[in-house]
Design an enzyme around this catalytic site. Structure first.
Site, PDB file in Angstrom:
ATOM      1  N   ARG A   5      31.097  42.173 -34.186  1.00  0.00           N
ATOM      2  CA  ARG A   5      31.809  41.273 -33.280  1.00  0.00           C
ATOM      3  C   ARG A   5      32.931  42.030 -32.549  1.00  0.00           C
ATOM      4  O   ARG A   5      33.135  41.851 -31.351  1.00  0.00           O
ATOM      5  CB  ARG A   5      32.392  40.106 -34.081  1.00  0.00           C
ATOM      6  CG  ARG A   5      33.102  39.068 -33.241  1.00  0.00           C
ATOM      7  CD  ARG A   5      33.667  37.960 -34.131  1.00  0.00           C
ATOM      8  NE  ARG A   5      34.406  36.983 -33.356  1.00  0.00           N
ATOM      9  CZ  ARG A   5      35.660  37.130 -32.964  1.00  0.00           C
ATOM     10  NH1 ARG A   5      36.309  38.249 -33.257  1.00  0.00           N
ATOM     11  NH2 ARG A   5      36.262  36.193 -32.252  1.00  0.00           N
ATOM     12  N   TYR A  11      21.000  42.733 -41.208  1.00  0.00           N
ATOM     13  CA  TYR A  11      20.478  43.302 -39.960  1.00  0.00           C
ATOM     14  C   TYR A  11      21.397  44.438 -39.505  1.00  0.00           C
ATOM     15  O   TYR A  11      22.579  44.473 -39.864  1.00  0.00           O
ATOM     16  CB  TYR A  11      20.331  42.233 -38.860  1.00  0.00           C
ATOM     17  CG  TYR A  11      21.575  41.453 -38.537  1.00  0.00           C
ATOM     18  CD1 TYR A  11      22.494  41.889 -37.596  1.00  0.00           C
ATOM     19  CD2 TYR A  11      21.848  40.249 -39.187  1.00  0.00           C
ATOM     20  CE1 TYR A  11      23.628  41.149 -37.300  1.00  0.00           C
ATOM     21  CE2 TYR A  11      22.983  39.511 -38.895  1.00  0.00           C
ATOM     22  CZ  TYR A  11      23.860  39.966 -37.951  1.00  0.00           C
ATOM     23  OH  TYR A  11      24.995  39.244 -37.671  1.00  0.00           O
ATOM     24  N   GLU A  27      46.115  35.649 -25.697  1.00  0.00           N
ATOM     25  CA  GLU A  27      45.534  35.785 -27.042  1.00  0.00           C
ATOM     26  C   GLU A  27      46.672  35.932 -28.055  1.00  0.00           C
ATOM     27  O   GLU A  27      47.573  36.738 -27.863  1.00  0.00           O
ATOM     28  CB  GLU A  27      44.612  37.014 -27.078  1.00  0.00           C
ATOM     29  CG  GLU A  27      44.213  37.493 -28.459  1.00  0.00           C
ATOM     30  CD  GLU A  27      43.478  36.454 -29.302  1.00  0.00           C
ATOM     31  OE1 GLU A  27      42.606  35.756 -28.761  1.00  0.00           O
ATOM     32  OE2 GLU A  27      43.811  36.329 -30.500  1.00  0.00           O
ATOM     33  N   ASP A  42      33.607  27.546 -29.562  1.00  0.00           N
ATOM     34  CA  ASP A  42      33.820  26.823 -30.822  1.00  0.00           C
ATOM     35  C   ASP A  42      34.826  25.682 -30.677  1.00  0.00           C
ATOM     36  O   ASP A  42      34.803  24.742 -31.482  1.00  0.00           O
ATOM     37  CB  ASP A  42      34.325  27.788 -31.907  1.00  0.00           C
ATOM     38  CG  ASP A  42      33.194  28.569 -32.567  1.00  0.00           C
ATOM     39  OD1 ASP A  42      32.031  28.435 -32.134  1.00  0.00           O
ATOM     40  OD2 ASP A  42      33.483  29.317 -33.525  1.00  0.00           O
TER      41      ASP A  42
END
Ligand SMILES: Cc1cc2nc3c(=O)[nH]c(=O)nc-3n(C[C@H](O)[C@H](O)[C@H](O)COP(=O)(O)OP(=O)(O)OC[C@H]3O[C@@H](n4cnc5c(N)ncnc54)[C@H](O)[C@@H]3O)c2cc1C
Length: 379
Positions: A97, A202, A33, A280
């Site tokens: 997230r 939300y 990462e 993605d």
């Protein structure tokens, strides 16, 4: 250890999930990462039943329940706040997230995750692929999973992807404190629909935090990533005179981030010479079905089932066939979700309260682990 050695580029939602799913099956997996740590900024997302099924199978159900906010209904309202429609959203869990990422990453085996490693590209040939990093180091594996998102660099080893298609819409997002707001706002998913813009809210945790996302015609300038800040007063001005609940939500917004929405036409292939696309990188989608992360999680379950079952890691033809089987299983479904997301975006921002089909059972009813096992049996 079993199956091929796998290197995953990108520890986002898709990369971390595929790494965990592989590790749980005894596969030797390493994740690279580029960020130095789990990002704190970001957004909320809705973990739908189809995504949750995968993560529950990996043993993450209790951690998800401790962290996220269960959401059972979605109200569609007009700009003045009159309810137009009401949907059952099934077992949706609202989450930050970053919280979801932390839950998945914390479950990885020690030493599997390497932060601060930015992929510069992947070299492919007859043998195993080679990942090159910007610090000059390299890593090799039998299979490289390109899970480095919308602007994937690793994807270039597979194919020249079609250009990104800007949607002309920007998402302006932030978290607000929901205390004191009406119950329907605090506990449900609400979408207020106007002529050329809409606003969604939300809950994302058990302490009353709400995610607010305003979808507006793209303002001047560019916003390349999640960390582009905008002035909250601009958002308030864009929704001036709307339902008092909208005004109350936006009055509480003090940090707002802009993200310009884009997707890309479906393309093929998704794999070449041991490099395979996921999430993605393979199928970016607009957020109007709330499925981008969920589809990346589904990809992870299917790919892990196929790879973990590979009998001989040196059999490159067999590995290639497994990657092709993954694409055959996943590409038609993700193309359908991409299309539905575009349609919903047009419907929502046109003020329509009947977005592309209220029956989402085909989305939420998909069992990715079972689909992966069935694809592995056919291989
Ligand atoms: C406004 C908005 C709202 C959304 N809401 C929802 C929702 O409610 N529900 C939902 O399911 N989805 C939602 N999504 C979509 C979701 O966020 C993405 O689809 C999902 O994160 C895709 O996961 P991924 O793993 O493919 O990519 P990402 O999560 O983007 O992860 C890619 C990772 O790769 C890393 N990386 C990038 N380049 C490199 C490199 N060169 N080397 C190493 N690492 C690299 C990145 O740092 C990142 O960690 C939304 C998206 C947007 C834009």
């Amino acid at each position: 250890m079993t199956g091929p050695r796998v290197a995953v580029v990108g520890a986002g939602i898709g990369g971390s999930t595929v790494a965990l799913a592989l590790a749980r099956r005894g596969v030797d997996v390493t994740v690279f990462e580029r960020r130095p740590d789990v990002p704190r900024v970001g957004s909320g997302l809705g973990l739908a039943r189809n995504g949750r099924l995968v993560l529950e199978g990996l043993g993450l159900g209790p951690a998800l329940d401790r962290t996220g906010a269960p959401i059972t209904s979605m109200r569609l309202l007009d700009a003045a706040g009159s309810e137009r429609a009401h949907y059952d959203v099934g077992a949706l869990l609202g989450l930050r997230r970053a919280d979801l990422l932390r839950i998945v990453l914390d479950a990885l085996p020690a030493g599997a995750l390497h932060h601060g490693r930015e992929c510069a590209g992947v070299d492919v040939g007859d043998g195993p692929p080679l990942v090159r990093f910007t610090d000059g180091t390299t890593a090799t594996a039998d299979v490289v999973v390109a899970a480095d998102g919308l602007h994937s660099r690793a994807a270039a080893a597979v194919t020249a992807r079609p250009d990104l298609q800007p949607s002309g819409t920007s998402a302006l997002r932030g978290f607000v404190d929901g205390h004191g707001l009406p119950d329907a706002v605090r506990h449900g998913q609400n979408a207020w629909l106007g002529a050329d813009r809409h606003l969604l809210s939300y809950p994302v945790d058990r302490t009353g935090t709400l995610n607010v996302a305003a979808f507006v015609p793209r303002p001047p300038g560019d916003a390349g990533d999640w960390s582009s800040r905008v002035d909250p007063d601009d958002v308030r001005a864009a929704f001036a005179g709307w339902d008092p609940d909208v005004t109350a939500l936006l009055a509480r917004a003090d940090e707002v981030y802009r993200w310009d929405l884009a997707d890309r036409e479906p393309f093929a292939p998704w794999s070449r010479a041991g490099v395979v696309l996921l999430g993605d990188a393979a199928h970016p989608m607009l957020p109007h079905m709330g499925q981008g992360a969920n589809q990346a999680i589904e990809d992870a379950a299917v790919l892990a089932a196929l790879l973990a079952d590979a009998p001989d890691r040196s059999d490159r033809a067999d590995l290639g066939a497994r990657l092709a089987a993954y694409e055959r299983e996943r590409a038609p479904r993700t193309a359908r979700v991409q299309d539905g997301s575009r349609r919903n975006g047009r419907a929502f921002s046109g003020g329509s309260s009947s977005p592309g089909g209220a029956d989402l059972s085909w989305v939420h009813g998909y069992d990715a682990p079972a689909a992966g096992l069935a694809a592995a049996r056919r291989s």
